[in-house]
Design a protein around this motif. Structure first.
Motif, mmCIF file in Angstrom:
data_model
loop_
_atom_site.group_PDB
_atom_site.id
_atom_site.type_symbol
_atom_site.label_atom_id
_atom_site.label_comp_id
_atom_site.label_asym_id
_atom_site.label_seq_id
_atom_site.Cartn_x
_atom_site.Cartn_y
_atom_site.Cartn_z
ATOM 1 N N UNK A 14 17.649 15.955 24.181
ATOM 2 C CA UNK A 14 16.754 16.919 23.622
ATOM 3 C C UNK A 14 15.256 16.917 23.722
ATOM 4 N N UNK A 15 14.898 15.557 23.524
ATOM 5 C CA UNK A 15 13.461 15.135 23.820
ATOM 6 C C UNK A 15 13.339 14.721 25.178
ATOM 7 N N UNK A 16 12.281 15.563 25.606
ATOM 8 C CA UNK A 16 12.183 15.156 27.407
ATOM 9 C C UNK A 16 10.685 14.497 27.551
ATOM 10 N N UNK A 17 10.609 13.516 28.234
ATOM 11 C CA UNK A 17 9.260 13.003 28.537
ATOM 12 C C UNK A 17 8.730 13.440 29.805
ATOM 13 N N UNK A 18 7.647 13.611 30.125
ATOM 14 C CA UNK A 18 6.994 14.179 31.411
ATOM 15 C C UNK A 18 5.867 13.335 31.990
ATOM 16 N N UNK A 19 5.172 13.856 32.942
ATOM 17 C CA UNK A 19 4.265 13.188 33.505
ATOM 18 C C UNK A 19 2.757 13.228 32.735
ATOM 19 N N UNK A 20 2.005 12.575 32.708
ATOM 20 C CA UNK A 20 0.775 12.288 32.037
ATOM 21 C C UNK A 20 0.741 12.390 30.538
ATOM 22 N N UNK A 21 1.756 11.874 29.875
ATOM 23 C CA UNK A 21 1.951 11.707 28.640
ATOM 24 C C UNK A 21 2.447 12.929 27.756
ATOM 25 N N UNK A 22 2.759 13.823 28.488
ATOM 26 C CA UNK A 22 3.420 15.322 27.732
ATOM 27 C C UNK A 22 4.869 14.925 27.553
ATOM 28 N N UNK A 23 5.243 15.642 26.447
ATOM 29 C CA UNK A 23 6.624 15.446 26.385
ATOM 30 C C UNK A 23 6.891 16.929 25.497
ATOM 31 N N UNK A 24 8.314 17.398 25.656
ATOM 32 C CA UNK A 24 8.697 18.540 25.050
ATOM 33 C C UNK A 24 10.126 18.391 24.162
#
Lengths: 114, 112
Positions: free
Chosen positions: B55-65
């Protein structure tokens, strides 16, 4: 970056003339999409394709037609351009397999109808 | 009806402070969710995606949702904003290959 190109990148045309925009991909993805982007509306789907010669309408398809004669090319045609079709048009691709539902976008085509 | 709502049309933060961009969706089942970023005069770039795994998703450039089903939310965060983060951000819900709904976008401004 995913291999997606759009042509032309900019076009100015007159009301009533036909216009064709081209999207070309080198990723061999199954799905291809055409969107338009207007201020305050995000992106809205015009048409999409789920394979060669397989296309379907999106939410704003009136006045637009598409064709896909080979995997790598997806054409968007405005049969008789109107000023309301002035917009930025984006092509997107998606593999649709193995959870690969994300889309990859082209650089956009800015179309002005005068 | 299925929809996606980005709660802020414009967010302004100071460089080095946290970023929060809010997104709520409406769907009768768990969809695939995405955040994209668009820099001026550019196409959209995928930041991250949720497809029913963590449920916690990490993305590019330090973003997460974080996907919160009970709140039908998928807010985008970053601990420390950078000037290069200034852009338009779109929350997207995928219900099917033909039903992909974009939010109206949040413009993020970064103050020096």
């Amino acid at each position: 970056d995913a291999g997606i190109t759009q042509s032309p990148r900019h076009k100015v045309t007159e009301t009533g003339t036909p216009v064709t925009l081209r999207c070309h991909q080198t990723e061999n993805h199954r799905y291809m999409y055409w969107y338009r982007q207007d201020p305050g509306h995000g992106l809205r789907l015009i048409h999409y394709s789920y394979g060669v010669k397989d296309t379907d309408k999106g939410e704003v398809s009136d006045g637009y037609s598409v064709s896909r004669s080979k995997t790598e090319d997806f054409l968007l045609t405005l049969e008789s351009a109107t000023s309301s079709q002035t917009s930025v048009y984006f092509c997107a691709i998606s593999s649709g397999t193995g959870g690969g539902y994300e889309q990859y976008f082209g650089p956009g085509t800015r179309l002005t109808v005068t | 009806a299925q929809s996606v709502t980005q709660l802020d049309s414009h967010v302004s933060v100071s460089e080095g402070t946290p970023v929060l961009l809010r997104c709520n969706y409406s769907s009768s089942y768990s969809p695939s969710l995405f955040w994209y970023v668009q820099h001026p005069n550019k196409g959209l770039q995928l930041l991250l995606k949720y497809t029913s795994a963590a449920t916690l998703v990490k993305g590019i450039n330090g973003f997460e949702a974080e996907f919160k089903k009970s709140e039908t939310s998928f807010h985008l965060t970053k601990p420390s904003a950078h000037m290069s983060d200034a852009a338009e951000y779109f929350c997207v819900v995928r219900l099917s290959a033909s039903k992909i709904i974009f939010g109206s976008g949040t413009r993020l401004s970064i103050r020096p």
